[in-house]
Design a protein around this motif. Structure first.
Motif, PDB file in Angstrom:
ATOM      1  N   GLY A 158     -41.411  11.658 -28.759  1.00 49.55           N
ATOM      2  CA  GLY A 158     -42.452  12.504 -29.561  1.00 49.55           C
ATOM      3  C   GLY A 158     -42.836  13.519 -28.913  1.00 49.55           C
ATOM      4  N   TYR A 159     -42.833  13.332 -27.102  1.00 55.92           N
ATOM      5  CA  TYR A 159     -44.000  13.788 -26.547  1.00 55.92           C
ATOM      6  C   TYR A 159     -43.787  15.533 -26.954  1.00 55.92           C
ATOM      7  CZ  TYR A 159     -45.187  16.870 -22.439  1.00 55.92           C
ATOM      8  OH  TYR A 159     -46.193  17.651 -21.616  1.00 55.92           O
ATOM      9  N   ALA A 160     -42.546  16.737 -27.469  1.00 52.19           N
ATOM     10  CA  ALA A 160     -42.724  17.751 -27.657  1.00 52.19           C
ATOM     11  C   ALA A 160     -44.245  17.973 -28.325  1.00 52.19           C
ATOM     12  CB  ALA A 160     -41.462  18.200 -28.167  1.00 52.19           C
TER      13      ALA A 160
ATOM     14  N   GLY B 262     -50.761  11.982 -26.260  1.00 50.14           N
ATOM     15  CA  GLY B 262     -48.721  11.281 -26.252  1.00 50.14           C
ATOM     16  C   GLY B 262     -49.105  11.776 -24.729  1.00 50.14           C
ATOM     17  N   THR B 263     -49.834  12.400 -23.575  1.00 50.41           N
ATOM     18  CA  THR B 263     -49.064  12.577 -22.408  1.00 50.41           C
ATOM     19  C   THR B 263     -48.880  11.661 -21.445  1.00 50.41           C
ATOM     20  OG1 THR B 263     -50.231  13.868 -21.345  1.00 50.41           O
ATOM     21  CG2 THR B 263     -49.593  15.227 -22.810  1.00 50.41           C
ATOM     22  N   SER B 264     -48.286  12.050 -20.499  1.00 53.38           N
ATOM     23  CA  SER B 264     -48.001  10.907 -19.515  1.00 53.38           C
ATOM     24  C   SER B 264     -49.075  10.427 -18.928  1.00 53.38           C
ATOM     25  CB  SER B 264     -46.737  11.679 -18.396  1.00 53.38           C
ATOM     26  OG  SER B 264     -46.887  12.485 -17.946  1.00 53.38           O
ATOM     27  N   ARG B 265     -49.534  11.166 -17.942  1.00 52.76           N
ATOM     28  CA  ARG B 265     -51.257  10.925 -17.373  1.00 52.76           C
ATOM     29  C   ARG B 265     -50.928  10.483 -16.022  1.00 52.76           C
ATOM     30  NH1 ARG B 265     -56.814   8.303 -18.896  1.00 52.76           N
ATOM     31  NH2 ARG B 265     -56.809   9.890 -20.524  1.00 52.76           N
ATOM     32  N   LEU B 266     -49.760  11.800 -15.161  1.00 54.73           N
ATOM     33  CA  LEU B 266     -49.586  11.445 -14.166  1.00 54.73           C
ATOM     34  C   LEU B 266     -50.016  12.516 -13.326  1.00 54.73           C
ATOM     35  CD1 LEU B 266     -45.054  10.473 -14.496  1.00 54.73           C
ATOM     36  CD2 LEU B 266     -47.252   8.683 -13.524  1.00 54.73           C
ATOM     37  N   SER B 267     -50.611  13.079 -13.887  1.00 54.97           N
ATOM     38  CA  SER B 267     -51.013  14.044 -12.167  1.00 54.97           C
ATOM     39  C   SER B 267     -52.007  13.950 -11.574  1.00 54.97           C
ATOM     40  CB  SER B 267     -52.353  15.734 -13.731  1.00 54.97           C
ATOM     41  OG  SER B 267     -53.135  15.017 -14.262  1.00 54.97           O
ATOM     42  N   ALA B 268     -52.648  12.864 -11.331  1.00 57.40           N
ATOM     43  CA  ALA B 268     -53.079  12.447 -10.499  1.00 57.40           C
ATOM     44  C   ALA B 268     -52.045  12.040  -9.338  1.00 57.40           C
ATOM     45  CB  ALA B 268     -54.224  11.711 -10.737  1.00 57.40           C
TER      46      ALA B 268
ATOM     47  N   LEU C  25     -66.647  22.048 -11.818  1.00 57.04           N
ATOM     48  CA  LEU C  25     -66.646  21.481 -12.376  1.00 57.04           C
ATOM     49  C   LEU C  25     -64.795  20.321 -13.025  1.00 57.04           C
ATOM     50  CD1 LEU C  25     -68.921  22.280 -15.447  1.00 57.04           C
ATOM     51  CD2 LEU C  25     -69.278  21.151 -13.588  1.00 57.04           C
ATOM     52  N   ASN C  26     -63.777  21.228 -12.967  1.00 54.96           N
ATOM     53  CA  ASN C  26     -62.652  20.279 -12.823  1.00 54.96           C
ATOM     54  C   ASN C  26     -62.416  20.164 -11.084  1.00 54.96           C
ATOM     55  OD1 ASN C  26     -60.118  21.286 -14.217  1.00 54.96           O
ATOM     56  ND2 ASN C  26     -59.819  21.187 -12.137  1.00 54.96           N
ATOM     57  N   ASP C  27     -62.966  20.736 -10.056  1.00 59.49           N
ATOM     58  CA  ASP C  27     -62.776  19.843  -9.150  1.00 59.49           C
ATOM     59  C   ASP C  27     -63.136  18.506  -8.783  1.00 59.49           C
ATOM     60  OD1 ASP C  27     -60.264  22.102  -8.147  1.00 59.49           O
ATOM     61  OD2 ASP C  27     -61.420  22.947  -6.840  1.00 59.49           O
TER      62      ASP C  27
ATOM     63  N   LEU D 160     -59.738  13.943 -11.244  1.00 60.21           N
ATOM     64  CA  LEU D 160     -58.665  13.414 -10.681  1.00 60.21           C
ATOM     65  C   LEU D 160     -57.385  13.995 -10.040  1.00 60.21           C
ATOM     66  CD1 LEU D 160     -59.020  10.431  -9.524  1.00 60.21           C
ATOM     67  CD2 LEU D 160     -57.726   9.483 -11.508  1.00 60.21           C
ATOM     68  N   ASP D 161     -56.862  14.697 -11.370  1.00 58.57           N
ATOM     69  CA  ASP D 161     -55.975  15.781 -10.410  1.00 58.57           C
ATOM     70  C   ASP D 161     -56.470  16.971 -10.329  1.00 58.57           C
ATOM     71  OD1 ASP D 161     -56.278  17.168 -13.290  1.00 58.57           O
ATOM     72  OD2 ASP D 161     -54.863  15.889 -13.740  1.00 58.57           O
ATOM     73  N   GLY D 162     -57.932  17.587  -9.308  1.00 60.05           N
ATOM     74  CA  GLY D 162     -58.813  18.271  -9.385  1.00 60.05           C
ATOM     75  C   GLY D 162     -58.481  19.179  -7.783  1.00 60.05           C
TER      76      GLY D 162
HETATM   77  C1  LIG Z   1     -59.094  24.960 -17.336  1.00 57.30           C
HETATM   78  C2  LIG Z   1     -57.968  23.763 -17.365  1.00 57.30           C
HETATM   79  C3  LIG Z   1     -57.108  23.244 -15.750  1.00 57.30           C
HETATM   80  C4  LIG Z   1     -56.136  22.203 -15.737  1.00 57.30           C
HETATM   81  N1  LIG Z   1     -56.550  21.396 -14.397  1.00 57.30           N
HETATM   82  C5  LIG Z   1     -55.308  21.231 -13.628  1.00 57.30           C
HETATM   83  C6  LIG Z   1     -55.674  20.703 -12.717  1.00 57.30           C
HETATM   84  O1  LIG Z   1     -57.105  20.497 -11.406  1.00 57.30           O
HETATM   85  N2  LIG Z   1     -54.842  19.542 -11.999  1.00 57.30           N
HETATM   86  C7  LIG Z   1     -53.774  19.515 -13.136  1.00 57.30           C
HETATM   87  O2  LIG Z   1     -52.832  19.198 -12.349  1.00 57.30           O
HETATM   88  N3  LIG Z   1     -53.621  20.305 -14.192  1.00 57.30           N
HETATM   89  C8  LIG Z   1     -54.529  21.039 -14.510  1.00 57.30           C
HETATM   90  N4  LIG Z   1     -54.367  21.053 -15.836  1.00 57.30           N
HETATM   91  C9  LIG Z   1     -52.733  21.092 -16.133  1.00 57.30           C
HETATM   92  C10 LIG Z   1     -52.070  19.990 -17.360  1.00 57.30           C
HETATM   93  O3  LIG Z   1     -53.868  20.326 -18.902  1.00 57.30           O
HETATM   94  C11 LIG Z   1     -52.677  18.773 -17.101  1.00 57.30           C
HETATM   95  O4  LIG Z   1     -51.856  19.393 -15.721  1.00 57.30           O
HETATM   96  C12 LIG Z   1     -52.527  18.231 -17.602  1.00 57.30           C
HETATM   97  O5  LIG Z   1     -52.801  17.972 -18.511  1.00 57.30           O
HETATM   98  C13 LIG Z   1     -52.538  16.516 -16.926  1.00 57.30           C
HETATM   99  O6  LIG Z   1     -52.316  15.264 -17.756  1.00 57.30           O
HETATM  100  P1  LIG Z   1     -50.646  14.837 -18.149  1.00 57.30           P
HETATM  101  O7  LIG Z   1     -50.155  14.252 -16.526  1.00 57.30           O
HETATM  102  O8  LIG Z   1     -50.183  13.656 -18.898  1.00 57.30           O
HETATM  103  O9  LIG Z   1     -49.480  16.009 -18.694  1.00 57.30           O
HETATM  104  P2  LIG Z   1     -47.621  15.949 -19.237  1.00 57.30           P
HETATM  105  O10 LIG Z   1     -47.931  16.840 -20.798  1.00 57.30           O
HETATM  106  O11 LIG Z   1     -47.019  14.602 -19.166  1.00 57.30           O
HETATM  107  O12 LIG Z   1     -47.084  17.136 -18.422  1.00 57.30           O
HETATM  108  C14 LIG Z   1     -46.211  15.850 -17.101  1.00 57.30           C
HETATM  109  C15 LIG Z   1     -47.319  17.004 -15.308  1.00 57.30           C
HETATM  110  O13 LIG Z   1     -46.450  18.454 -16.046  1.00 57.30           O
HETATM  111  C16 LIG Z   1     -47.383  19.561 -14.804  1.00 57.30           C
HETATM  112  N5  LIG Z   1     -48.402  20.157 -16.149  1.00 57.30           N
HETATM  113  C17 LIG Z   1     -48.393  19.744 -17.259  1.00 57.30           C
HETATM  114  N6  LIG Z   1     -49.225  20.465 -18.424  1.00 57.30           N
HETATM  115  C18 LIG Z   1     -49.179  21.881 -17.155  1.00 57.30           C
HETATM  116  C19 LIG Z   1     -50.006  23.230 -17.272  1.00 57.30           C
HETATM  117  N7  LIG Z   1     -50.498  23.610 -18.215  1.00 57.30           N
HETATM  118  N8  LIG Z   1     -49.365  23.518 -16.107  1.00 57.30           N
HETATM  119  C20 LIG Z   1     -48.996  23.285 -14.808  1.00 57.30           C
HETATM  120  N9  LIG Z   1     -48.590  21.888 -14.897  1.00 57.30           N
HETATM  121  C21 LIG Z   1     -48.328  21.849 -15.976  1.00 57.30           C
HETATM  122  C22 LIG Z   1     -48.402  18.376 -14.704  1.00 57.30           C
HETATM  123  O14 LIG Z   1     -48.292  18.032 -13.346  1.00 57.30           O
HETATM  124  C23 LIG Z   1     -48.486  16.574 -15.575  1.00 57.30           C
HETATM  125  O15 LIG Z   1     -48.503  16.160 -14.743  1.00 57.30           O
HETATM  126  C24 LIG Z   1     -55.441  22.453 -16.193  1.00 57.30           C
HETATM  127  C25 LIG Z   1     -54.867  22.861 -17.820  1.00 57.30           C
HETATM  128  C26 LIG Z   1     -55.748  24.011 -18.178  1.00 57.30           C
HETATM  129  C27 LIG Z   1     -55.624  24.704 -19.475  1.00 57.30           C
END
Ligand SMILES: Cc1cc2nc3c(=O)[nH]c(=O)nc-3n(C[C@H](O)[C@H](O)[C@H](O)COP(=O)(O)OP(=O)(O)OC[C@H]3O[C@@H](n4cnc5c(N)ncnc54)[C@H](O)[C@@H]3O)c2cc1C
Length: 458
Positions: free
Chosen positions: A244-246, A256-262, A395-397, A401-403
């Motif tokens: 359902g992620y799509a 509904g996303t993974s929250r693995l970015s940090a 502000l993003n940085d 947490l993933d900034g």
């Molecule tokens: C204005 C703005 C600022 C952002 N700042 C950051 C930031 O500082 N650090 C950061 O990691 N991401 C950033 N993103 C990209 C993205 O929004 C986040 O990576 C994502 O929302 C993280 O949540 P998730 O791990 O649940 O993502 P999921 O949807 O579960 O995606 C899995 C992984 O894919 C990568 N990913 C997802 N979307 C993107 C994207 N659009 N571009 C590049 N990689 C992506 C990430 O590493 C993410 O953890 C930013 C996006 C926008 C529009």
């Protein structure tokens, strides 16, 4: 891999200082900076293979840098939470750990004490960390290699700055059969014995109260750092969130996303292991493909941007069509102008924007779709696009947490300066041909009222 020369020509290896390893050297030192994990770490694999070829032990040097540029207590806390488990995880691969805190954190000190045969590091394309590596390469007396391990496809294979997802995607997909394969995880043949007379400290999961860092932004609950926690979250996401992620990924009200970015940002989780777990899951193909598009294509496009574009954190890094159109609309009347402080305090007239800002201040995370809206409104509400870019980065940085990550710089460049996007018509005030987002368009897309309620005055 039979010789060191074979290792040094791998695409992921960048030789920063050439030469033969010191025959008297006591071991191979891996200066671990970005990839803080013992699994799915190409830099560690290279260090171990080199150590085995040289018949030397391998030791990881880990020393959190004080006052890291733009880092604050929020980031340091997450970082430190990952330290405690590292020693035993490295031990299982026969590798030692020397952990040191400020003021004993300098690499040069460690190198003087160990006198290594070879120094290995990991790559990070950001300006500051790249400068540190360049400086070390000038000073060090043994060969120094860095390894590109935070990507699936080594950045060098993409050769130059890529214009957009549509140009990088076919290149990446062509290379995936070679690089998206299970990591080898070699073990060191000669164990590092801790009794080698080196000063080391016990890796601690907590930031020492006197550690020199910016403490103005506090830690957040909910997300705990570390490789174990990253793997736990990944398993849970594959089990319950990937199907359902799509569709769900566009609905900020449901998270509904993974929250693995940090975890990716701090190197607690490697992108290759994550991608393989997604690929091998039973989730529908459409969901797996949507996730891998974000994780590999979009994320590696961002890393490519930062690696090849020196102006990655300002408007100058954007394409000329976008700078021209923003310039043509430079003098347009803005509906309102807010200061950095007003924005930071979520004091705008827009309840959705304020909710987003509160979410990131309180939780260290903001949903991806909302991040787009958040950054686009900063462009609309500041006097100059350059100001918008700088405020969004600041502000993003500070709060995410993933900034301080290539993803952040590339995404802000996308939102404010049309990077990796195309020109949109008809043109609009302030934005020109840069893609616009309105409050009403977000309401059509998801239940913004539910999102606003959730983060109203939390
Ligand atoms: C204005 C703005 C600022 C952002 N700042 C950051 C930031 O500082 N650090 C950061 O990691 N991401 C950033 N993103 C990209 C993205 O929004 C986040 O990576 C994502 O929302 C993280 O949540 P998730 O791990 O649940 O993502 P999921 O949807 O579960 O995606 C899995 C992984 O894919 C990568 N990913 C997802 N979307 C993107 C994207 N659009 N571009 C590049 N990689 C992506 C990430 O590493 C993410 O953890 C930013 C996006 C926008 C529009």
């Amino acid at each position: 891999m039979n010789t060191l020369d074979d290792l040094s020509v791998l695409p992921e290896v960048r030789v920063r200082r050439r030469g033969a390893p010191d025959p008297e050297g006591r071991g191979v030192v891996y200066w671990m900076q970005r990839a803080q994990r013992a699994q799915d770490n190409r830099a560690l694999d290279v260090a171990i293979r080199a150590g085995n070829l040289l018949r030397r032990p391998v030791v990881v040097f880990l020393a959190p840098v004080p006052n890291y540029p733009n880092g604050n207590l929020r980031h340091y806390r997450f970082l430190f939470e990952g330290f405690e488990e590292l020693e035993s995880a490295l031990g299982r691969r026969g590798v030692g750990l020397v952990f040191r805190l400020y003021p004993r954190h300098r690499l040069e000190l460690l190198l003087d004490e160990v006198r290594p045969a070879l120094l290995v590091g990991d790559e990070n394309p950001l300006r500051e960390t790249e400068a540190w590596r360049a400086k070390v390469a000038e000073r060090v007396r043994v060969p120094f290699w860095t390894v590109d391990t935070e990507v699936v496809v080594p950045s060098v294979c993409l050769e130059r700055e890529q214009y957009a997802a549509r140009t990088i995607r076919p290149r990446i997909h062509r290379l995936l059969p070679t690089y998206l394969v299970r990591p080898p995880s070699p073990r060191a043949h000669i164990p590092w014995s801790p009794g080698r007379g080196l000063a080391r400290e016990r890796p601690t999961g907590e930031v020492p109260t006197d550690y020199p860092l910016d403490r103005r932004v506090g830690g957040v609950g909910g997300l705990v750092g570390g490789a174990k926690e990253a793997r736990r979250r990944l398993r849970r996401f594959v089990r319950t969130g990937l199907s359902g992620y799509a569709t769900a990924r566009s609905h900020p009200e449901h998270d509904g996303t993974s929250r693995l970015s940090a975890y990716l940002h701090f190197g607690h989780l490697g992108p290759r292991a994550l991608a393989i777990a997604i690929q091998q899951s039973d989730a529908p193909e459409v969901d797996r493909a949507a996730f891998l598009e974000q994780l590999i294509v979009r994320r590696e496009l961002a890393i490519n941007f930062v690696r090849y574009n020196d102006c990655y954190d300002r408007l100058d890094g954007c394409e000329s069509w976008a700078r021209r159109t923003l310039d043509e609309h430079r003098l347009d009347r803005r509906p309102v102008i807010y200061t950095l402080r007003q924005l930071e305090q979520a004091e705008t007239h827009d309840p959705l924007w304020n909710a987003a800002q509160r979410q990131v201040v309180d939780t260290g995370w903001m949903h991806g779709y909302i991040r787009m809206y958040w950054a686009k409104k900063i462009l609309e509400w500041t006097a100059r696009p350059e100001d918008a870019f700088a405020i969004a980065v600041e502000l993003n940085d500070r709060y995410q947490l993933d900034g301080r990550d290539p993803n952040g710089y590339a995404s802000i460049a996308w939102a404010v300066g049309g990077k990796h996007d195309r020109a949109w018509g008809p043109t609009r005030p302030v934005f020109g041909a840069v893609r616009f987002m309105s409050f009403s368009s977000t309401r059509r897309k998801f239940d913004s009222a539910a999102y606003i309620r959730r983060y109203a005055g939390t």
